[in-house]
Design an enzyme around this catalytic site. Structure first.
Site, short mmCIF file in Angstrom:
data_model
loop_
_atom_site.label_atom_id
_atom_site.label_comp_id
_atom_site.label_asym_id
_atom_site.label_seq_id
_atom_site.Cartn_x
_atom_site.Cartn_y
_atom_site.Cartn_z
CE1 TYR A 109 -3.73 2.52 0.95
CE2 TYR A 109 -1.92 3.58 2.10
CZ TYR A 109 -3.19 3.62 1.57
OH TYR A 109 -3.93 4.79 1.67
CD GLU A 200 -6.11 4.55 -1.00
OE1 GLU A 200 -7.16 4.34 -1.63
OE2 GLU A 200 -6.05 4.61 0.23
#
Ligand code: GDP
Ligand code: MN
Length: 394
Positions: A109, A200
């Site tokens: 991530y 993101e």
């Protein structure tokens, strides 16, 4: 403002960030044509909607062979995709991204966002990629690495190194490790230059052939910076946005739809928030947030009425205006005119306070709309009246 994954990937690629090869399609036939341009037997068909969690909702399908691409594109195009971010009604899929399948060694991530508390841009990274980062933050916050970027100095190589080693990228060999700085700084540069408020990558992946790629990309823009980026505005997809919110933004009204029953027309964001709070305190539920702004005139009031009443759930409207710069008599005239023009069928509770409030009272009282346009003094009593009327309407 949000954009689609395929649009975001095209942008980050310009900043040197690796993404899988892929093409968009709006029909099954085109999906097959686009798939044929990609190498390898495995393709991934991905629904393009402005919401995350598509994988869990059935909007991302790994497809081995042409028949599978066809079946999955058929299933996804036109589907009403429900994810934890779309609400129960879901979002209709009009476009798919067909990408080459990746040999995934690990999912990580990474994101760039503004940390309001420290007034800095922060890079977040975690080995727990591909899953809900909110879950990770809630249960295992120690698994989230953070690098704050000093706005004067900018992102430094030691920071990207710290992230790379923190994520354990060294375990995948020097080739992977060498790509880390370009990957992280490319995303940071994209965030800064494009006026983002969120960028993101979930997941970023390491592949079997030792490449670091952005497998997913979510990018949203600070609306206050959009005037500097006309090219970004062109990426806006109005099909993805709430029609009432689109109309409101066309009229320069600050409007957010909610799921309650009491329409709110208020001037000033602070008063609008306070109005929603007080409605909730008295057991009511606001149908929207609406700030008509400091220059509320007849036109704005009329547009606001029209937008609020588009929502079939609305059974009562609360107008809460404080006349500071704006004069209450002008608002009162606007409300009476607009009320007649839009031919409202539901009751409207009006609270006007401030400059020329007495005059405003007279205008409303003499409007002949007595039983539908109800003047109430005081913030609390007006909200209570609106809740009472809304409850009685069922
Ligand atoms: P999201 O669910 O909306 O966040 O969509 P993502 O683009 O993140 O896709 C969800 C998941 O699908 C990823 O976490 C991957 O596990 C999987 N996925 C996406 N693309 C590929 C691919 O090319 N190959 C494989 N094997 N899995 C993929
Ligand atoms: Mn994702």
């Amino acid at each position: 403002m949000k954009i689609h994954e395929y649009q975001a990937k095209a942008i980050i690629a310009k900043y040197g960030v690796n993404v899988p090869k892929g093409h968009v399609a709006k029909t099954v036939e085109d999906a097959l044509t686009q798939a044929a341009k990609l190498e390898g037997e495995v393709k991934v068909v991905k629904a393009q909607i402005h919401a995350g969690g598509r994988g869990k909702g059935g909007g991302v399908k790994v497809s081995k062979g042409t028949e599978a691409v066809k079946a999955n594109a058929t299933a996804i195009l036109g589907m009403q995709l429900v994810t934890h971010q779309t609400g129960p009604e879901g979002q209709k899929v009009r476009t798919v991204l067909v990408e080459e399948g990746m040999d995934i060694k690990t999912e990580l991530y990474f994101s760039v966002l503004v940390d309001r508390a420290s007034k800095q841009v922060v890079l977040l990274a975690s080995t727990e990629g591909g899953m809900d980062i909110e879950e990770v933050a809630a249960h295992t916050p120690e698994k989230i690495l953070k690098e704050y970027v000093n706005p004067v100095i900018g992102l430094r190589p030691y920071q990207t190194s710290r992230l790379a080693f923190g994520l354990g990228l060294d375990k995948f060999g020097p080739k992977v490790l060498r790509q880390a700085h370009g990957f992280f700084s490319g995303l940071y540069n994209a965030f800064m230059a494009e006026g983002c408020d969120l960028l993101e990558i979930n997941p970023m992946i390491v592949t079997g052939d030792e490449r670091l790629l952005a497998l997913d990309c979510k990018m949203s823009f600070d609306s206050n910076a959009l005037y500097r980026h006309p090219e970004t505005l062109a990426l806006r997809d109005l099909d993805e946005e709430d029609p009432a919110e689109v109309e409101a933004s066309n009229h320069d009204l600050n409007f957010i739809k909610l799921d309650g029953k009491i329409g709110c027309m208020v001037n000033g964001a602070g008063l609008a928030m306070a109005s929603m709070d007080i409605l909730a305190t008295y057991g009511g539920s606001p149908a929207n947030f609406l700030d008509v702004g400091g220059t509320a005139d007849e036109n704005r009031v009329e547009n606001a009425f029209r937008i609020i009443t588009q929502d079939p759930n609305v059974n009562c409207i609360l107008i809460n205006i404080f006349g500071g710069i704006v004069r209450c008599d002008i608002i009162a005239n606007g409300v009476v005119q607009a009320f007649k023009k839009v031919s409202l069928k539901i009751p409207v509770v009006v609270r006007l306070e401030g400059t020329n409030a007495e005059l405003a009272h007279e205008i409303i009282t003499q409007s002949g709309l007595g039983n539908k346009l109800i003047m109430v003094d005081g913030f609390g009593p007006a909200a209570r009246k609106a809740v009472e009327l809304s409850t009685h309407q069922g």
